[in-house]
Write a protein that holds these residues in place. Structure first.
Motif, PDB file in Angstrom:
ATOM      1  N   SER A  76       0.848  -1.183   0.000  1.00  0.00           N
ATOM      2  CA  SER A  76       0.000   0.000   0.000  1.00  0.00           C
ATOM      3  C   SER A  76       0.889   1.241   0.000  1.00  0.00           C
ATOM      4  N   VAL A  77       0.359   2.282  -0.582  1.00  0.00           N
ATOM      5  CA  VAL A  77       1.103   3.529  -0.680  1.00  0.00           C
ATOM      6  C   VAL A  77       0.985   4.252   0.654  1.00  0.00           C
ATOM      7  N   THR A  78       2.116   4.382   1.350  1.00  0.00           N
ATOM      8  CA  THR A  78       2.110   5.038   2.658  1.00  0.00           C
ATOM      9  C   THR A  78       2.462   6.511   2.555  1.00  0.00           C
ATOM     10  N   ALA A  79       3.004   6.910   1.405  1.00  0.00           N
ATOM     11  CA  ALA A  79       3.374   8.312   1.225  1.00  0.00           C
ATOM     12  C   ALA A  79       3.461   8.619  -0.262  1.00  0.00           C
ATOM     13  N   THR A  80       3.136   9.841  -0.583  1.00  0.00           N
ATOM     14  CA  THR A  80       3.290  10.341  -1.952  1.00  0.00           C
ATOM     15  C   THR A  80       3.900  11.733  -1.857  1.00  0.00           C
ATOM     16  N   ILE A  81       4.219  12.272  -3.010  1.00  0.00           N
ATOM     17  CA  ILE A  81       4.783  13.619  -3.067  1.00  0.00           C
ATOM     18  C   ILE A  81       4.223  14.307  -4.303  1.00  0.00           C
ATOM     19  N   GLY A  82       4.238  15.608  -4.302  1.00  0.00           N
ATOM     20  CA  GLY A  82       3.770  16.371  -5.447  1.00  0.00           C
ATOM     21  C   GLY A  82       4.927  16.801  -6.335  1.00  0.00           C
ATOM     22  N   PRO A  83       4.666  17.072  -7.602  1.00  0.00           N
ATOM     23  CA  PRO A  83       5.743  17.442  -8.525  1.00  0.00           C
ATOM     24  C   PRO A  83       6.419  18.763  -8.191  1.00  0.00           C
ATOM     25  N   ASP A  84       5.755  19.636  -7.457  1.00  0.00           N
ATOM     26  CA  ASP A  84       6.346  20.915  -7.094  1.00  0.00           C
ATOM     27  C   ASP A  84       6.968  20.914  -5.707  1.00  0.00           C
ATOM     28  N   ASP A  85       6.969  19.750  -5.041  1.00  0.00           N
ATOM     29  CA  ASP A  85       7.615  19.643  -3.740  1.00  0.00           C
ATOM     30  C   ASP A  85       9.132  19.618  -3.904  1.00  0.00           C
ATOM     31  N   SER A  86       9.824  19.892  -2.821  1.00  0.00           N
ATOM     32  CA  SER A  86      11.290  19.971  -2.851  1.00  0.00           C
ATOM     33  C   SER A  86      11.934  18.592  -2.743  1.00  0.00           C
ATOM     34  N   LEU A  87      13.181  18.519  -3.168  1.00  0.00           N
ATOM     35  CA  LEU A  87      13.943  17.284  -3.028  1.00  0.00           C
ATOM     36  C   LEU A  87      14.171  16.968  -1.557  1.00  0.00           C
ATOM     37  N   ASP A  88      14.361  18.015  -0.756  1.00  0.00           N
ATOM     38  CA  ASP A  88      14.553  17.797   0.680  1.00  0.00           C
ATOM     39  C   ASP A  88      13.318  17.163   1.310  1.00  0.00           C
ATOM     40  N   ALA A  98      10.847   4.954   5.537  1.00  0.00           N
ATOM     41  CA  ALA A  98      11.729   3.854   5.137  1.00  0.00           C
ATOM     42  C   ALA A  98      11.307   3.272   3.787  1.00  0.00           C
ATOM     43  N   VAL A  99      11.110   4.168   2.814  1.00  0.00           N
ATOM     44  CA  VAL A  99      10.777   3.744   1.453  1.00  0.00           C
ATOM     45  C   VAL A  99      11.857   4.249   0.491  1.00  0.00           C
ATOM     46  N   ARG A 100      11.981   3.578  -0.624  1.00  0.00           N
ATOM     47  CA  ARG A 100      12.993   3.939  -1.618  1.00  0.00           C
ATOM     48  C   ARG A 100      12.410   4.603  -2.849  1.00  0.00           C
ATOM     49  N   ARG A 101      11.092   4.552  -2.964  1.00  0.00           N
ATOM     50  CA  ARG A 101      10.408   5.165  -4.106  1.00  0.00           C
ATOM     51  C   ARG A 101       9.148   5.864  -3.622  1.00  0.00           C
ATOM     52  N   LEU A 102       8.857   6.999  -4.241  1.00  0.00           N
ATOM     53  CA  LEU A 102       7.631   7.738  -3.916  1.00  0.00           C
ATOM     54  C   LEU A 102       6.843   7.993  -5.189  1.00  0.00           C
ATOM     55  N   PRO A 103       5.586   7.609  -5.213  1.00  0.00           N
ATOM     56  CA  PRO A 103       4.740   8.019  -6.335  1.00  0.00           C
ATOM     57  C   PRO A 103       4.552   9.536  -6.286  1.00  0.00           C
ATOM     58  N   VAL A 104       4.528  10.144  -7.458  1.00  0.00           N
ATOM     59  CA  VAL A 104       4.315  11.580  -7.567  1.00  0.00           C
ATOM     60  C   VAL A 104       2.886  11.782  -8.064  1.00  0.00           C
ATOM     61  N   LEU A 105       2.085  12.481  -7.258  1.00  0.00           N
ATOM     62  CA  LEU A 105       0.685  12.705  -7.609  1.00  0.00           C
ATOM     63  C   LEU A 105       0.442  14.185  -7.864  1.00  0.00           C
ATOM     64  N   GLU A 106      -0.357  14.441  -8.898  1.00  0.00           N
ATOM     65  CA  GLU A 106      -0.796  15.803  -9.203  1.00  0.00           C
ATOM     66  C   GLU A 106      -2.301  15.755  -9.397  1.00  0.00           C
ATOM     67  N   ASP A 107      -3.010  16.554  -8.646  1.00  0.00           N
ATOM     68  CA  ASP A 107      -4.469  16.545  -8.680  1.00  0.00           C
ATOM     69  C   ASP A 107      -5.018  15.145  -8.429  1.00  0.00           C
TER      70      ASP A 107
END
Length: 139
Positions: A76-88, A98-107
């Protein structure tokens, strides 16, 4: 130096139906030279499956991988990030979850995926992880 996720993410991530069989997904990952796919129904993100998941939760579990649905392996997806979020912000989320990949969601729909290797290449190009992540696949 890139400052936003959209600058380093892999756009148009491969998404598969949860009903697709493990063998078909494994072949798609091989052919596209990718280590993860998003499991989705339409624009609804249901989970993520990595190459490691295919081995640990799929093959090692037994059964017929040509008949087992990929949805049963998805984390299950425990975290996502937006395309305009920072690398930090991405690094912080990866560390905390403790994940190595994040799905990027927009709208609310998947538009990309960012990996720990993507961050390493951008934030510390001299690191061993960045060197490994930047290398082309030989298979």
């Amino acid at each position: 130096m890139a400052r936003k996720i959209r600058d380093i993410m892999t756009g148009s991530p491969t998404s598969v139906s949860p009903d697709l069989d493990i063998v078909t997904v494994a072949r798609a990952m091989r052919d596209e030279e990718i280590g993860a796919v998003l499991v989705a129904e339409g624009d609804d993100l249901l989970g993520v499956v990595t190459d490691r998941d295919l081995v640990i939760r799929g093959l090692a579990a037994g059964g017929d991988p040509a008949k087992a649905a990929i949805g049963g392996l998805a984390s299950s997806v425990t975290a996502t990030i937006g395309p305009d979020d920072s690398l930090d912000k991405a690094a912080q989320i990866m560390r905390e979850r403790a994940v190595r990949r994040l799905p990027v969601l927009e709208d609310g729909r998947p538009v990309g995926i960012v990996s720990i290797g993507d961050l390493a290449i951008e934030k510390d190009s001299a690191s061993a992880l960045a060197d490994i992540s930047a290398a082309r696949s030989t298979f």
